[in-house]
Design an enzyme around this catalytic site. Structure first.
Site, PDB file in Angstrom:
ATOM      1  N   GLU A  14     -85.637   2.989  64.137  1.00 27.27           N
ATOM      2  CA  GLU A  14     -85.135   1.850  63.346  1.00 27.27           C
ATOM      3  C   GLU A  14     -85.320   0.589  64.179  1.00 27.27           C
ATOM      4  OE1 GLU A  14     -83.975   1.863  60.339  1.00 27.27           O
ATOM      5  OE2 GLU A  14     -83.514   3.966  59.976  1.00 27.27           O
ATOM      6  N   CYS A  58     -80.379  -7.083  62.289  1.00 26.09           N
ATOM      7  CA  CYS A  58     -81.742  -6.603  62.056  1.00 26.09           C
ATOM      8  C   CYS A  58     -82.204  -6.939  60.643  1.00 26.09           C
ATOM      9  CB  CYS A  58     -81.849  -5.105  62.326  1.00 26.09           C
ATOM     10  SG  CYS A  58     -80.671  -4.124  61.387  1.00 26.09           S
TER      11      CYS A  58
HETATM   12  P1  NDP Z   1     -83.894  -3.020  72.804  1.00 27.92           P
HETATM   13  O1  NDP Z   1     -85.123  -2.423  72.221  1.00 27.92           O
HETATM   14  O2  NDP Z   1     -84.021  -3.959  73.923  1.00 27.92           O
HETATM   15  O3  NDP Z   1     -82.909  -1.871  73.298  1.00 27.92           O
HETATM   16  C1  NDP Z   1     -82.439  -0.843  72.441  1.00 27.92           C
HETATM   17  C2  NDP Z   1     -81.942   0.315  73.273  1.00 27.92           C
HETATM   18  O4  NDP Z   1     -83.051   0.938  73.913  1.00 27.92           O
HETATM   19  C3  NDP Z   1     -80.974  -0.092  74.378  1.00 27.92           C
HETATM   20  O5  NDP Z   1     -79.978   0.894  74.512  1.00 27.92           O
HETATM   21  C4  NDP Z   1     -81.873  -0.128  75.590  1.00 27.92           C
HETATM   22  O6  NDP Z   1     -81.189   0.039  76.795  1.00 27.92           O
HETATM   23  C5  NDP Z   1     -82.767   1.050  75.311  1.00 27.92           C
HETATM   24  N1  NDP Z   1     -84.025   1.062  76.062  1.00 27.92           N
HETATM   25  C6  NDP Z   1     -84.640   0.040  76.699  1.00 27.92           C
HETATM   26  N2  NDP Z   1     -85.805   0.465  77.250  1.00 27.92           N
HETATM   27  C7  NDP Z   1     -85.926   1.779  76.958  1.00 27.92           C
HETATM   28  C8  NDP Z   1     -86.917   2.782  77.211  1.00 27.92           C
HETATM   29  N3  NDP Z   1     -88.028   2.510  77.905  1.00 27.92           N
HETATM   30  N4  NDP Z   1     -86.710   4.012  76.735  1.00 27.92           N
HETATM   31  C9  NDP Z   1     -85.614   4.310  76.004  1.00 27.92           C
HETATM   32  N5  NDP Z   1     -84.636   3.418  75.733  1.00 27.92           N
HETATM   33  C10 NDP Z   1     -84.786   2.158  76.188  1.00 27.92           C
HETATM   34  O7  NDP Z   1     -83.125  -3.665  71.568  1.00 27.92           O
HETATM   35  P2  NDP Z   1     -81.799  -4.532  71.591  1.00 27.92           P
HETATM   36  O8  NDP Z   1     -80.692  -3.767  72.235  1.00 27.92           O
HETATM   37  O9  NDP Z   1     -82.143  -5.885  72.121  1.00 27.92           O
HETATM   38  O10 NDP Z   1     -81.443  -4.626  70.039  1.00 27.92           O
HETATM   39  C11 NDP Z   1     -81.942  -5.617  69.205  1.00 27.92           C
HETATM   40  C12 NDP Z   1     -83.047  -5.073  68.339  1.00 27.92           C
HETATM   41  O11 NDP Z   1     -82.545  -3.987  67.575  1.00 27.92           O
HETATM   42  C13 NDP Z   1     -83.547  -6.086  67.329  1.00 27.92           C
HETATM   43  O12 NDP Z   1     -84.953  -6.040  67.266  1.00 27.92           O
HETATM   44  C14 NDP Z   1     -82.943  -5.590  66.021  1.00 27.92           C
HETATM   45  O13 NDP Z   1     -83.670  -5.982  64.901  1.00 27.92           O
HETATM   46  C15 NDP Z   1     -82.967  -4.116  66.229  1.00 27.92           C
HETATM   47  N6  NDP Z   1     -82.016  -3.458  65.322  1.00 27.92           N
HETATM   48  C16 NDP Z   1     -82.510  -2.699  64.299  1.00 27.92           C
HETATM   49  C17 NDP Z   1     -81.657  -2.117  63.390  1.00 27.92           C
HETATM   50  C18 NDP Z   1     -82.174  -1.254  62.283  1.00 27.92           C
HETATM   51  O14 NDP Z   1     -81.414  -0.476  61.731  1.00 27.92           O
HETATM   52  N7  NDP Z   1     -83.442  -1.330  61.901  1.00 27.92           N
HETATM   53  C19 NDP Z   1     -80.194  -2.307  63.481  1.00 27.92           C
HETATM   54  C20 NDP Z   1     -79.788  -3.095  64.593  1.00 27.92           C
HETATM   55  C21 NDP Z   1     -80.691  -3.651  65.481  1.00 27.92           C
HETATM   56  P3  NDP Z   1     -80.756  -1.253  77.651  1.00 27.92           P
HETATM   57  O15 NDP Z   1     -80.013  -2.161  76.731  1.00 27.92           O
HETATM   58  O16 NDP Z   1     -79.890  -0.650  78.674  1.00 27.92           O
HETATM   59  O17 NDP Z   1     -82.046  -1.872  78.165  1.00 27.92           O
END
Ligand code: NDP
Length: 509
Positions: A255, A289
């Site tokens: 997502e 999102c």
């Molecule tokens: P990120 O992609 O930066 O991070 C998401 C999660 O992935 C965090 O827990 C992060 O950890 C983790 N992560 C980072 N790098 C890796 C990796 N290499 N492997 C596995 N996990 C990893 O997103 P954001 O947290 O900034 O969230 C915002 C985004 O989420 C926006 O684009 C938004 O649109 C989307 N979103 C989508 C939704 C949907 O339902 N479609 C709903 C809500 C949000 P860490 O933070 O510790 O780096």
């Protein structure tokens, strides 16, 4: 880590967020409004993650064997406990994300409603049911049931740190899986709270665990051998998650972001549309999102609609207090992206009718409304994830639909029209569409939520959301011997010819 904590008197550079205590690496969660350290959490290593998944295996079998009837009272008790401690969770969400009390309330109300729905409907959707056999194997009966995968890994974002990951966690648990959850590094406390409250109603069994840390911890979860991985976050990270899961053929639900558009037709109720668009664009300070980022308004009503939006948006008040209309930008590095989108739009001929580049005052961004922004500029093409609305004038609603659909994202959308709502909705390239409202699809627990293209694939919420976390098992059982049995070498030479005749008779017309 390259990000820095927000400007402010007590700001903590992110490099200083990690520390060691009793031989364990830890990191701090910060209040984005002040930079104040809220708590320290462990940086879990790949070994820690593997251990959590190992511990989850027997717990998953125990949880699965409880069946729907055994799990329902426990999930119900968890819901009641969350409700009893709602104010505590609300304060924690506001502290870790900076969002206003009302923005946190919206998140929690939705969370409880979806948890209730998943608990109540899991047995009906996933439980064993008879299906028709057809004529060829009429001597059989057939059933299908959906069985839990085992241990599901969930990786969540910070923008709705409870509601969003719970869309996967609750449905995975209701389907009978154990869960290992990696919350965002910005909201580890919310993740901890969710797992701790679950452990109060299911003590001594690690059915729902949390691992904390940075991206490396999430990457370790992808490679840990979980039976399915549900990721919610940015498109860029989604690609990395998918690549990591491909190594072990771990199925994934992805997502990702969105660039949701609203189409305002000539016959729209403009007052209602303006009110909804302002909410959809600025709720949670635009960090949603499926928030509204683009608006295509029919030329005939564009001036009146824009005036209504401008007047309403200009009255919104950002701030760090609970009653502010919008809180800060939670992730410090996002501030620069928002600023660059606004600057690029203005340099390329767009006009600001509310705010402008000067609205970006970290950690806050005041509402910005831009008009006539080129379609290939970042503010129209890329996810801004801040309180910035682009309103572009189009000849009519059909041109609005065409432009809305030109995005590489396809998450949510909305249309406003008194006479053509359903027709226009059907033409939108989006996983979810609201007619004469915005974001309504996220609040209806029986509706699946998800997108396509750069917004990812798979669904959370609703029946499809439950089926994401369970694999179908089909059973065909023989009830009596059939006069024609093609599945035997002792069949007579004419058996299959009779069967072909039967098929011609049945399906040849
Ligand atoms: P990120 O992609 O930066 O991070 C998401 C999660 O992935 C965090 O827990 C992060 O950890 C983790 N992560 C980072 N790098 C890796 C990796 N290499 N492997 C596995 N996990 C990893 O997103 P954001 O947290 O900034 O969230 C915002 C985004 O989420 C926006 O684009 C938004 O649109 C989307 N979103 C989508 C939704 C949907 O339902 N479609 C709903 C809500 C949000 P860490 O933070 O510790 O780096």
């Amino acid at each position: 880590m390259t990000q820095t904590a927000p400007d402010g008197p007590q700001a903590v550079p992110v490099d200083d967020r990690t520390a060691h205590a009793a031989g364990e690496e830890q990191f701090a969660s910060l209040d984005p409004r002040t930079g104040e350290v809220l708590a320290h959490h462990p940086v879990h290593s790949a070994d820690d993650v593997a251990e959590a998944v190992r511990a989850a295996r027997p717990a998953a079998a125990w949880w699965r064997d409880l069946g729907f009837a055994g799990r329902t009272p426990l999930l119900t008790a968890w819901r009641k406990l969350l409700l009893a401690r709602l104010d505590e969770l609300l304060a924690l969400i506001s502290a870790e994300t900076g969002k206003s009390a009302d923005d946190a309330r919206i998140e929690l109300v939705l969370l409880i409603d979806h948890l209730h729905w998943a608990t109540r409907n899991a047995g009906r959707v996933l439980g064993k049911r008879r299906v028709a056999t057809g004529v060829l194997l009429a001597n059989h009966s057939a059933t299908v049931e959906y069985k839990p995968y085992g241990v599901v890994g969930v990786i969540g974002p910070w923008n709705y740190p409870a509601f969003t990951p719970m869309g996967s966690i609750t449905h995975a648990l209701a389907a009978g899986n154990a869960v290992v959850f990696k919350p965002s590094e910005y909201t580890p406390g919310v993740g901890r709270f969710l797992a701790d409250t679950f452990a109060e109603v299911v003590p001594g069994r690690p059915v729902f665990q949390v691992v904390t840390g940075f991206g490396e911890t999430g990457a370790a979860l992808c490679r840990s051998g979980v039976d399915k991985l549900a990721f919610t976050g940015s498109t860029a990270t989604g690609r990395r998650v998918m690549a990591a899961c491909a190594e072990t053929l771990t199925p994934v639900l992805v997502e990702c972001g969105g660039k949701d558009a609203v189409v305002i037709a000539e016959d729209a109720d403009l007052r209602a549309a303006a009110e909804a668009v302002v909410f959809g664009g600025f709720t949670n300070a635009g960090q949603t999102c499926a928030g509204v980022e683009r608006v295509y308004v029919a030329d005939a009503v564009a001036d009146e609609f824009t005036a209504l939006v401008t007047a309403r948006a200009a009255r919104l008040r950002p701030g760090g207090d609970p009653d502010a209309d919008l809180g800060p930008i939670t992730m410090p590095s996002q501030v620069e992206i928002v600023r660059s989108h606004v600057r690029d739009a203005l340099e390329r001929g767009g006009r600001a009718v509310v705010g402008g580049v000067e609205s970006v005052r970290p950690p806050f961004v005041e509402p910005v409304v831009l008009l006539d922004v080129p379609e290939d500029s970042a503010a129209v093409a890329d996810e801004t994830f801040g309180p910035v609305l682009v309103i572009n004038r189009v000849a009519d609603a059909d041109e609005g639909v065409r432009r809305a659909n030109a995005s590489r994202y396809a998450l949510g959308a909305a249309v406003f029209s008194r006479s053509r709502g359903d027709e226009l909705a059907g033409k939108m390239r989006a996983g979810m569409v609201s007619v004469n409202s915005v974001l309504a699809f996220a609040g209806i627990p029986s509706l699946p939520f998800g997108g396509s293209g750069d917004s990812g694939f798979g669904r959370v919420h609703g029946e499809d959301g439950l089926r994401e976390f369970a694999a179908p098992q089909s059973v065909a059982r023989k009830r009596f011997g059939a006069p024609l049995n093609p599945s035997s070498y002792d069949r007579g030479s004419r058996t299959l010819r009779h069967v072909v005749r039967l098929v011609r008779l049945l399906h040849g017309r």
